[in-house]
Design a protein around this motif. Structure first.
Motif: not given
Length: 413
Positions: A25-28, A154-155, A160-161, A165-167
């Motif tokens: 997430i941080a990289g993207m 927004s991205f 993160v959301g 959710a996957g986590y």
């Protein structure tokens, strides 16, 4: 143990997944943000080269003086303004014709803010700015990046959301399957405990027979070194078997331990008093400090056994004439039981947790010297953990510089 193993499996899996997701997430989002800034800076550079405006279209090529990567619609979609300042910071010109939300007065305020910062480029609110020289003057060009920044935010929120959710989904999946993953380990551990218990009971019978036969032979033929050796080793093997069975039972009874409130201070004092004579015969100073009226909820016999194990261990393995001390006191919401004794040398820090492992010895040769078999501290740990407590070892030097070992058991009150 199995419950802790399952919790560790879940915790390690979740920690690894968290690190992986956080990195992705941080990289993207860093890449996305850098793309927004790079695109804005490219546009600002083009504007700065043309006096704060886009170049005029030339011929029928469609893009005029625009760079190859820039759309022909960019000049019509982009909102920007600029302020020209002289070398003294006075405003020479403002251009707000390509933006509706900013007038000349606001443009001057933004320019003064940039001058006060002393930065060449950056953000003022959602406006990206770039400061460039035009002869002896300086032009500060501002680009409205509101839409790009809003898309970035927004991205960021969506990514993160989705990661959260996957986590959470992975947490429930690993929680469900962790039981199946460690089932073979749990079954093997249960078989091991049953084997120790069953074998212990089976060994007791021949040991009793051997000891009885040795006693009969002693009565018939009198004492001799062979019979004494048989009796000594039989007694030692009996003690080892009893400790192994006790350890196995204590580990099995962690959740089913009968808990009643009992006078903790009195039990510790009673257990310690039985070692006073032994300490005197070995010419070892024995100090006891017990805070009165402390109570504990648990198994009174097990706590009595715990004190006996710690003191027996301390008296066995202390150098001659070294002091042994026992302390029981309340610290906050815990009761701390500590037994301190001298040692031949400092125990390495990495070896301290291993003291509570079965059959572990810092000095293997002491087995024959003391008659111990390396089960005592393992049993002590099982008793403490069955009461919801913690046990740890510390090796340091006393005020006189002599090495010592302190075993501390902490119980919640």
């Amino acid at each position: 143990m199995i419950k802790k193993l399952r919790l560790k499996l879940v915790a390690l899996s979740m920690a690894a997944l968290f690190a992986l997701l956080a990195g992705i997430i941080a990289g993207m989002n860093v890449i996305n943000y850098n793309a927004v800034v790079s695109e804005a800076d490219a546009t600002l550079t083009l504007l700065a080269k043309n006096g704060g405006a886009f170049p005029e279209f030339e011929g029928g090529g469609g893009k005029g003086g625009l760079p190859p990567h820039m759309s022909p619609e960019t000049p019509y979609e982009t909102r920007y303004f600029s302020v020209l300042l002289n070398e003294n910071g006075e405003v020479l010109q403002t251009d707000t014709g390509r933006i509706k939300a900013v007038d000349s007065e606001m443009a001057i305020e933004y320019a003064n803010l940039v001058v006060s910062r002393g930065a060449e480029r950056g953000f003022v609110e959602h406006y990206r700015f770039m400061r460039t020289a035009e002869g002896s003057s300086a032009r500060i060009t501002f680009l409205d990046c509101g839409r790009s920044l809003e898309s970035f935010r927004s991205f960021l929120l969506v990514s993160v959301g989705m990661a959260l959710a996957g986590y959470l989904l992975f947490f429930f999946v690993i929680l469900f399957f962790s039981g199946k993953i460690i089932r073979p380990v749990a079954e093997s551990y249960e078989k091991q405990k049953r084997f120790i218990t069953d074998a212990g009971h089976e060994i007791k019978t021949p040991l009793t027979v051997i000891k009885a036969d040795a006693d009969v032979l002693e009565m018939d033929y009198g004492e001799n070194e062979w019979l004494r050796d048989i009796q000594k080793q039989a007694a030692r093997l009996t003690a080892l078997t009893n400790d192994l069975v006790s350890l196995s039972r204590m580990e099995e009874a962690k959740d089913a331990l009968q808990r009643i409130e009992f006078p903790f201070s009195d039990v510790v004092e009673e257990a310690a008093s039985s070692f006073q004579a032994l300490a005197q015969t070995r010419d070892m100073p024995f100090r006891v400090h017990i805070q009165p009226t402390l109570s504990l909820t648990g198994d009174e016999k097990a706590i009595h056994q715990l004190v006996g194990i710690l003191l027996d261990n301390a008296l066995k393995y202390s150098p001659p004439k070294s002091a042994v001390s026992l302390t029981l006191e309340r610290q906050g919401k815990t009761a701390r039981l500590s037994v301190c004794n001298g040692t031949e040398s400092l125990i390495p820090k990495e070896s301290l947790p291993l003291l509570f492992e079965r059959f572990y010895r810092t000095d293997p040769s002491r087995n024959s010297q003391t008659g111990g078999h390396g089960i005592g501290l393992s049993l002590a740990k099982a008793i403490v953990e069955a009461h919801g407590g913690r046990i740890q070892a510390r090796s340091d030097k006393d005020p006189d510089g002599a090495p010592r070992l302190t075993i501390t058991a902490s119980f919640p009150l």
